[in-house]
Write a protein that holds these residues in place. Structure first.
Motif, PDB file in Angstrom:
ATOM      1  N   GLN A  55      14.458   3.907   3.478  1.00 15.38           N
ATOM      2  CA  GLN A  55      16.249   3.802   3.816  1.00 15.38           C
ATOM      3  C   GLN A  55      16.752   2.796   3.396  1.00 15.38           C
ATOM      4  O   GLN A  55      18.286   2.557   3.580  1.00 15.38           O
ATOM      5  N   ASP A  56      15.765   1.330   3.384  1.00 16.91           N
ATOM      6  CA  ASP A  56      16.420   0.294   3.250  1.00 16.91           C
ATOM      7  C   ASP A  56      16.619  -0.371   1.708  1.00 16.91           C
ATOM      8  O   ASP A  56      16.422  -0.877   1.685  1.00 16.91           O
ATOM      9  N   GLY A  57      15.671   0.469   0.999  1.00 17.42           N
ATOM     10  CA  GLY A  57      15.635   0.321  -0.713  1.00 17.42           C
ATOM     11  C   GLY A  57      15.188  -0.473  -0.859  1.00 17.42           C
ATOM     12  O   GLY A  57      14.900  -1.106  -2.160  1.00 17.42           O
ATOM     13  N   GLY A  58      14.204  -0.863  -0.517  1.00 16.23           N
ATOM     14  CA  GLY A  58      12.741  -1.616  -0.748  1.00 16.23           C
ATOM     15  C   GLY A  58      11.204  -2.042  -0.828  1.00 16.23           C
ATOM     16  O   GLY A  58      10.629  -2.116  -0.452  1.00 16.23           O
ATOM     17  N   ASP A  59      11.447   0.057  -0.793  1.00 14.50           N
ATOM     18  CA  ASP A  59       9.702   0.413  -0.621  1.00 14.50           C
ATOM     19  C   ASP A  59       9.389   0.721  -2.747  1.00 14.50           C
ATOM     20  O   ASP A  59      10.310   1.312  -2.881  1.00 14.50           O
ATOM     21  N   LEU A  60       8.744   0.170  -3.513  1.00  9.67           N
ATOM     22  CA  LEU A  60       7.729   0.110  -4.477  1.00  9.67           C
ATOM     23  C   LEU A  60       6.949   1.107  -4.398  1.00  9.67           C
ATOM     24  O   LEU A  60       5.355   0.451  -3.875  1.00  9.67           O
ATOM     25  N   PRO A  61       6.684   2.024  -5.859  1.00 10.04           N
ATOM     26  CA  PRO A  61       5.345   2.620  -5.857  1.00 10.04           C
ATOM     27  C   PRO A  61       4.246   2.020  -6.231  1.00 10.04           C
ATOM     28  O   PRO A  61       3.205   2.746  -5.504  1.00 10.04           O
ATOM     29  N   LEU A  62       4.656   0.875  -7.105  1.00 14.98           N
ATOM     30  CA  LEU A  62       3.317  -0.049  -7.489  1.00 14.98           C
ATOM     31  C   LEU A  62       2.734  -0.251  -5.850  1.00 14.98           C
ATOM     32  O   LEU A  62       1.467  -0.633  -5.480  1.00 14.98           O
ATOM     33  N   CYS A  63       3.750  -0.907  -5.320  1.00 17.63           N
ATOM     34  CA  CYS A  63       2.963  -1.836  -4.052  1.00 17.63           C
ATOM     35  C   CYS A  63       2.704  -0.698  -3.304  1.00 17.63           C
ATOM     36  O   CYS A  63       1.940  -0.792  -2.491  1.00 17.63           O
ATOM     37  N   GLY A  64       3.353   0.134  -2.979  1.00 18.05           N
ATOM     38  CA  GLY A  64       2.515   1.350  -1.743  1.00 18.05           C
ATOM     39  C   GLY A  64       1.320   1.488  -2.491  1.00 18.05           C
ATOM     40  O   GLY A  64       0.731   1.491  -1.006  1.00 18.05           O
ATOM     41  N   ALA A  65       1.018   1.640  -3.908  1.00 22.29           N
ATOM     42  CA  ALA A  65      -0.075   2.292  -4.027  1.00 22.29           C
ATOM     43  C   ALA A  65      -1.405   1.034  -3.668  1.00 22.29           C
ATOM     44  O   ALA A  65      -2.425   1.577  -3.031  1.00 22.29           O
ATOM     45  N   ALA A  66      -0.759  -0.178  -4.256  1.00 17.79           N
ATOM     46  CA  ALA A  66      -1.325  -1.419  -4.236  1.00 17.79           C
ATOM     47  C   ALA A  66      -2.210  -1.697  -2.250  1.00 17.79           C
ATOM     48  O   ALA A  66      -2.932  -1.783  -2.367  1.00 17.79           O
TER      49      ALA A  66
END
Length: 523
Positions: A73-84
């Motif tokens: 919703q805030d456009g601040g989530d990255l797939p790589l960070c979510g996986a890590a």
């Protein structure tokens, strides 16, 4: 801007949530976009990444999903960070291979490496560093990954960061968010943090921190989990039985401090290292193993004399630590013929300690230390502990005996055969492996191995079958066929059985076994 998803998009996200790879393939072929977002603004790739679905992640990437696209919703989530953050190492590797920038920051300034470090996911840290992540790029608070790993109390993560050069460069380097600290200072700061935590009660600190953040009126639940060479303390706040918040931290701060001292060239006194190990009290933890490793590397006469004194101390943990150090010193100089060889000097001390060792920690340590000398002459002192009431000691007896039974020694074979019927699966497995590896072929050895061909532990049965296959005993054939068909396809038992087939004589049985496929396939 977030739009209400279409029916096709809805089906795609349902398939991703359900882990249905085939359905995702069908929907993508039918025209669903790999870049679609759901009602929360999340991409399918981000959802697959945080759900630990490496196969699905690769499907979406192949279909055109952008590994660098931020979402939410805030456009601040990255797939790589979510996986890590979740420790999803295979997903991390897939994203990096597809071009995800390893050091890009998401909301609040976190990088993937910092997420993995603070969560204690060492394998993920390694994958990120192998993929080009900067080991010194600080987190949102300006603290280095090395300091964060030291605070976490994860010796494994600290070891990995050091192996990739964390804090090794004394020059100051800049990135878009400021400057890195100089190398020696980064290591010293991490050491100071580890030493600080050595003086604290981890459980109390975690509990007090949660209560400061959430206030009183909550039930506190504490769990302790053994993992990665240390104990992880998990503290949760409950209200009406439901979890409200939680935090966890490992307890390997003594190991971390010991590692960093060695890296910085600080010679920590033997007594300090022995006290750290004794405080830990568990030879299987890093807080014990790291001090032993440092003293092994030091390998001098002062260390030898201090270890001998420890073996004569009244405290069982101090005796066990001394035995562990002597075992490593003797192992280091095994086969070296010189006045500085510690093997000949260590063995008499260890023999004497073996004869009076009763406490499990002492018996286990001295058995392991004697086994490390590689001398068949010490086998009687090892086997004297084969009936110890502690399964961990019996396990070490089995492992320490491996390679020391010479010429089918009847007494030693009988002792290992006895252990091969132990109630503890790990003891049986070690004893069977030791029997299988004896460089002799006797009816007693074959009988003991044949008795374990249907052991409920697949690895033990495989060790027995392999031992008989090496001796070209026909009883191995049916056992190998059963293991090759029924064992986990990628497990140790099947791999061992597949390797053992080559020892059988050429003929129909061997050819049949070479073609045997597993009945079960991993899900």
């Amino acid at each position: 801007m977030t739009n209400e998803p279409t029916a096709g998009v809805h089906d795609l996200f349902e398939a991703v949530r359900g882990g249905a790879d085939d359905a995702v393939v069908r929907l993508l072929r039918a025209g669903a976009s790999a870049e679609a977002t759901d009602e929360y603004g999340e991409t399918a790739l981000y959802l697959a990444s945080v759900s630990d679905e490496p196969g699905m992640v690769r499907l979406l990437l192949t279909a055109g999903a952008d590994p660098e696209r931020a979402c939410g919703q805030d456009g601040g989530d990255l797939p790589l960070c979510g996986a890590a953050c979740g420790g999803h190492t295979e997903v991390v590797r897939a994203l990096l291979a597809a071009g995800a920038a390893p050091d890009r920051r998401e909301a609040f300034g976190f990088t993937a490496l910092v997420w993995a470090v603070v969560q204690g996911f060492t394998d993920t840290v390694e994958a990120l560093l192998d993929g080009g992540a900067d080991p010194d790029l600080p987190g949102p608070g300006g603290e280095s990954p090395l300091l964060l790993a030291a605070r976490r109390g994860s010796a494994a993560t600290v070891r990995t960061l050091l192996a990739h050069g964390a804090g090794a460069d004394g020059a100051r380097r800049a990135d878009g968010n400021g400057a890195h600290g100089d190398g020696p200072s980064a290591r010293k700061a991490a050491l100071a943090e580890a030493r600080r935590w050595l003086t604290l009660d981890v459980e109390r600190e975690l509990r007090d921190g949660l209560l400061r953040a959430y206030g009183d009126g909550y039930e506190t639940v504490v769990r302790r989990v053994e993992a990665e060479g240390s104990q992880t303390v998990v503290v949760e706040l409950l209200r009406d039985g439901a979890p409200v918040a939680g935090v966890e931290q490992q307890t390997g701060h003594a190991a971390v401090a010991t590692l960093l001292e060695a890296e910085l060239g600080i010679v920590t006194p033997y007594e300090v290292l022995a006290a750290r190990a004794s405080r830990c009290g568990d030879p299987g933890r890093d807080d014990w193993r790291e001090p032993v490793a440092v003293l092994w590397a030091r390998g001098n006469d002062d260390t030898y004399r201090a270890a001998v004194a420890s073996c004569k101390a009244a405290d069982p943990l101090r005796q066990a630590f001394g035995a562990a150090v002597l075992g490593q010193l003797g192992r280091r100089s095994a086969g070296v013929r010189s006045e500085r060889s510690y093997t000949a000097r260590a063995v008499p001390v260890l023999r004497e300690l073996s004869r009076r060792a009763a406490a499990p920690e002492v018996a286990g340590a001295v058995v392991e230390a004697l086994g490390q000398q590689g001398d068949p002459a010490v086998l009687p002192e090892i086997l004297r502990h084969r009936a110890h009431p502690d399964a961990g000691v019996r396990r070490r007896v089995a492992l320490a005996s491996t390679g020391l039974v010479a010429g089918g020694d009847g007494e030693a074979v009988a002792a290992l055969a006895e252990l091969s019927g132990d109630p503890d699966p790990a003891v049986r497995r070690g004893a069977v492996a030791a029997l299988a590896g004896v460089d002799a072929d006797t009816p007693e050895i074959r009988a003991a191995l044949a008795a374990r061909l249907r052991d409920p532990d697949a690895d033990t049965a495989a060790e027995a079958a392999a031992g008989l296959a090496v001796r070209q005993d026909p009883r191995a054939v049916d056992a190998l066929a059963r293991i090759l068909a029924d064992a986990e396809p990628d497990g140790y038992a099947r791999q061992l059985a597949a390797d053992a087939v080559r020892y059988l004589p050429e003929g129909p049985d061997r050819r049949r076994l070479e073609r045997t496929l597993p009945r079960r396939h991993g899900t």
